[in-house]
Design a protein around this motif. Structure first.
Motif, PDB file in Angstrom:
ATOM      1  N   ALA A  76      -5.321  -7.451  -0.616  1.00  0.00           N
ATOM      2  CA  ALA A  76      -5.707  -7.160  -0.771  1.00  0.00           C
ATOM      3  C   ALA A  76      -5.047  -5.680  -2.066  1.00  0.00           C
ATOM      4  N   ARG A  77      -3.619  -5.448  -1.163  1.00  0.00           N
ATOM      5  CA  ARG A  77      -3.434  -3.894  -1.300  1.00  0.00           C
ATOM      6  C   ARG A  77      -1.868  -4.457  -2.790  1.00  0.00           C
TER       7      ARG A  77
ATOM      8  N   ASP B 214      -6.842 -10.894   2.440  1.00  0.00           N
ATOM      9  CA  ASP B 214      -6.218 -10.213   3.912  1.00  0.00           C
ATOM     10  C   ASP B 214      -5.697  -8.860   3.489  1.00  0.00           C
ATOM     11  N   PRO B 215      -5.734  -7.847   3.961  1.00  0.00           N
ATOM     12  CA  PRO B 215      -5.125  -6.979   3.833  1.00  0.00           C
ATOM     13  C   PRO B 215      -3.846  -6.678   2.989  1.00  0.00           C
ATOM     14  N   LYS B 216      -2.606  -7.005   3.387  1.00  0.00           N
ATOM     15  CA  LYS B 216      -1.349  -7.566   2.578  1.00  0.00           C
ATOM     16  C   LYS B 216      -1.794  -7.625   1.230  1.00  0.00           C
TER      17      LYS B 216
END
Lengths: 551, 256
Positions: B170-171, B166-168
């Motif tokens: 991934a960051r 998820d984007p979190k």
């Protein structure tokens, strides 16, 4: 390095003791296992007592059977450790994690060796220990016999695995071909070895052929000599049969049985360190490589595409189609046994014995069909894996899906049953009503068993399984086997008396009375009807469960 | 100092040359992007570096040791994240981490502090005692990432790091990689995401048909592609011969 055993041990623990407590399923399996164990012990006891009570020849014959059983066990263990070895050593998906870690190959060998020994021999332990144990009871060998028996079985299993794994590593390393061809060549060779060992080492034809020997004493001594003094099963049989007869422990086979697995284990470790990586590297080179597979022209026919998919999945998965070699070996050995039956020397009229064997053959064929269905048909639903959702979200009802699957599998299974029944009937020179009864009953059993396998497979489908072969040992699969064998036995027992009356009338040219005719027709109709009902029920139950899986 | 040195590496599958005489080096503290179209030879190269495939010719040196001569030493120094996070389905997440820690002889203090840290960071803490078969794809990816990050090895070999995250997360992973690199870890990273490569990598190599097409910093790549202002996507398409796709995409955009 014991850490390598963790996935195996923890996996088993979570499976059988979820939450640290035995699951209901575990208790069920244990009870069923204990029941089977005891049943086999009783059957063994009855058979061996019969032989033993005959005369001196009976004792020798029972010991000969004891020897042959050890050879069969050893041969089958080597064969299955070689087949399992290919997938365990070279194709296991955990290799990616384990082999990327700084673990010496000899430690990986130890882990594969121990786990493979357990995988391949647990079934053999359940089947052989009660039978071998029964010999001890009949011969009055006492508890020391059991103390000798358990480590002997273990030593034979450990030796067979070490030989199987070592040979597997060498074979995959030596053949300079790609993965699929490696496996074809390798398995063809195994097939040959298995046939040779089973047919040549056992020499079943000598068992009941005293005329080949100039006098009876020589016949007796030939029966009591070990199969081949250089083979570990001969040491095992020699040690235990010596103890059975004289209650004396011969220390030479004891030391051989202790040392041999160690020697082969260390040899296997060395072979692993020396030759494994090249074979493993090659084994990953994906199937087909640059080969192309041309797709046929499209036609909107769901059954056709489902059939096509099944065929492609089967032929492109070497762990699937390689099992056909095993089936081939099974058929040849099976039919060979009928060929060498010494019917002409039987004290009872040959035709009567032939008819009796032909009748028993329905059950044997049914048993083979059930085992193969457990291997190929039962996992067929779970094998869809994550693709299963795609199939059932398509406009294809679960009933139709089950029907297509059934049609796909019932054709080869019918062919196999026909080959086994027709060929063995031919070898037994069967004609008349027995020919038709064996064929009819055999086919009803086959069709029903395939439907049951599919039904149970759908109810207990495991869509997350990685290894289709491992599904065989699952709870649902064992339950299916029990149910299928129960159905077969009930069918055979029900039909026994009317078949006997029918065959007797035909053989003696007696006119069939109306009650006999009605009874025979009635029983055969009941069998046909019960097969039909069980098949429909299994397929329907499976379809309903598929709906549950999908929602 | 070079942590990873690949010299004249070649791997054939039958008549197909998957990796054709490639050489490259990854320095300490460097994030090295390994890019290429599908079937270019990225995963084959990575599998050779991870010690999973045997090359036909060429050498791989990790932290000064030859992979063929001393595989155990090299594997000890390499953390490998495969492109498909296949894990032991019937183990729990924590058991899996213990298993990996045991395989790499990770000391207990490091294991305890690192697993607590990373499991919390990746929101896996409450799932640590669940069987892996109940994990989603992203959770599996985070678990395998934890199993590698907890060890602090000098080389990380990562095949497609962001798939399923998820984007979190991934960051988070991107920040982790940057932090690791600042601490001296060399990261050899294969990805299809050009944004990730552009954001993370100090140097990038593009591989096509098994051969290295170009290597260097973003500046070198721009110069080579003759596009001073282009982003990595343009450069990639230009260098992999897929530039004509851009025209098709532009035409589609216009039509819509």
């Amino acid at each position: 390095m014991n850490i390598l055993f963790q996935p195996f041990i923890l996996g088993l623990r979570h499976h059988f003791l979820p939450g640290g407590r035995p699951a209901l399923r575990t208790i069920g399996i244990l009870m069923a296992g204990a029941l089977l164990f005891y049943g086999l012990y009783l059957a063994g006891l009855k058979t061996i007592t019969y032989f033993h009570s005959q005369n001196e020849l009976g004792v020798i014959l029972s010991l000969k059977i004891f020897q042959m059983a050890w050879v069969i066990v050893f041969t089958m263990l080597i064969f299955s450790s070689m087949v399992t070895g290919v997938s365990a050593l070279f194709l296991s998906r955990d290799n990616e994690i384990i082999f990327a870690a700084p673990v010496p190959p000899k430690d990986i060998f130890r882990m594969r060796y121990v786990t493979t020994t357990i995988y391949i021999s647990w079934m053999m332990m359940i089947f052989s220990l009660p039978v071998f144990g029964a010999f001890g009871t009949v011969f009055g060998a006492g508890p020391l016999y059991l103390v000798l028996l358990a480590p002997t079985v273990l030593s034979i299993a450990a030796t067979a695995t070490a030989i199987g794994l070592g040979v597997t590593i060498l074979m995959v390393r030596l053949f300079p071909a790609r993965r699929t061809r490696d496996i074809v060549v390798y398995l063809s060779l195994l097939f040959g070895i298995l046939l040779y060992l089973v047919i040549r080492l056992l020499r079943p034809e000598e068992l009941a052929d005293p005329e080949r020997f100039p006098d009876f004493i020589e016949y007796l001594s030939s029966l009591s000599t070990p199969v081949s003094p250089l083979l570990p099963p001969s040491w095992a049989a020699g040690l235990l049969s010596g103890f059975l007869q004289d209650h004396v422990v011969d220390w030479l086979p004891v030391s051989l049985l202790l040392l041999t697995p160690m020697v082969f284990y260390f040899a296997g470790q060395w072979i692993m360190s020396r030759f494994f990586f090249t074979g493993f590297s090659r084994a990953q080179e994906s199937f087909g490589g640059s080969r192309t597979f041309r797709a046929p022209a499209y036609r909107p026919a769901p059954m056709l595409w489902l059939f096509r998919k099944e065929v492609k999945m089967f032929v492109r998965d070497s762990s699937q189609w390689s099992q056909l070699f095993l089936v081939g070996a099974l058929i040849v050995v099976y039919l060979y046994n009928f060929k060498v039956l010494p019917l002409d020397r039987s004290p009872v009229p040959a035709a009567a014995v032939a008819n009796l064997i032909a009748y028993a053959n329905i059950g044997l064929t049914g048993f083979i069909i059930a085992s193969l269905a457990a291997r190929f048909v039962y996992p067929a639903i779970g094998a869809e894996g994550s693709g299963f959702g795609l199939i059932l979200t398509a406009p294809l009802s679960p009933e139709r899906y089950m029907l297509y699957k059934y049609l796909f599998y019932v054709i080869p299974f019918t062919t196999l049953a026909l080959i086994l029944l027709v060929a063995s009937n031919h070898l037994l020179k069967i004609s008349g009503p027995m020919w038709w009864i064996s064929l009819g009953t055999g086919l009803v059993i086959t069709w029903t068993v395939v439907a049951m396998a599919l039904g149970f497979g759908a109810v207990y489908a495991d869509f997350k399984t990685e290894n289709i072969a491992a599904v065989q040992g699952s709870f649902g699969s064992i339950l299916f086997l029990f149910s299928a064998v129960t159905f077969e036995l009930l069918t055979i027992f029900t039909a026994a008396l009317p078949t006997y009356k029918l065959v007797r009338s035909w053989r003696w040219g007696i006119h069939l009375s109306s009650p006999v005719l009605i009874e025979t027709t009635g029983v055969l109709s009941v069998i046909l009807l019960s097969g039909l009902v069980i098949s429909l029920f299994s397929l329907r139950k499976g379809s309903n469960m598929l709906r549950v899986h999908v929602h | 100092m070079n942590i990873l040195e690949i010299t004249n590496l070649t791997k054939r599958f039958g008549s197909h040359v998957a990796v054709n005489n490639i050489s490259l080096a990854v320095r300490r503290g460097e994030i090295y992007g390994f890019l290429g179209p599908n079937g270019a030879g990225k995963t084959t190269t990575i599998k050779i570096v991870a010690g999973l495939l045997q090359p036909d010719t060429g050498t791989v040196r990790i932290n000064g040791h030859d992979l063929a001569a001393d595989p155990a030493r090299c594997k000890q120094d390499t953390g490998y994240v495969p492109d498909r996070p296949w894990l032991f389905e019937k183990m729990t997440g924590m058991e899996f981490l213990q298993f990996i820690g045991g395989l790499y002889n990770l000391d207990a203090d490091r294991f305890n502090s690192a697993t607590t840290h990373f499991l919390q960071l990746f929101d896996l803490d409450e799932w640590r005692d669940h069987l892996i078969e109940s994990y989603s794809h992203g959770m599996r990816q985070k678990l395998i990432m934890t199993s590698v990050l907890m060890q602090n090895q000098p080389l990380l070999v990562i095949d497609e790091p962001m798939v399923g995250l998820d984007p979190k997360s991934a960051r988070l992973v991107k920040e982790m990689f940057k932090q690791k690199a600042r601490g001296g870890t060399a990261i050899f990273l294969s990805t299809h995401s050009l944004e990730i490569a552009e954001e993370l990598c100090d140097r990038i190599t593009i591989i096509t048909d098994g051969s290295l097409r170009i290597s260097g910093t973003m500046e070198t790549l721009r110069r080579e592609a003759g596009r001073q202002t282009s982003d990595l996507e343009d450069i990639f398409l230009e260098l992999t011969g897929a530039w004509e796709m851009q025209e098709v995409i532009a035409a589609l955009k216009e039509r819509s």
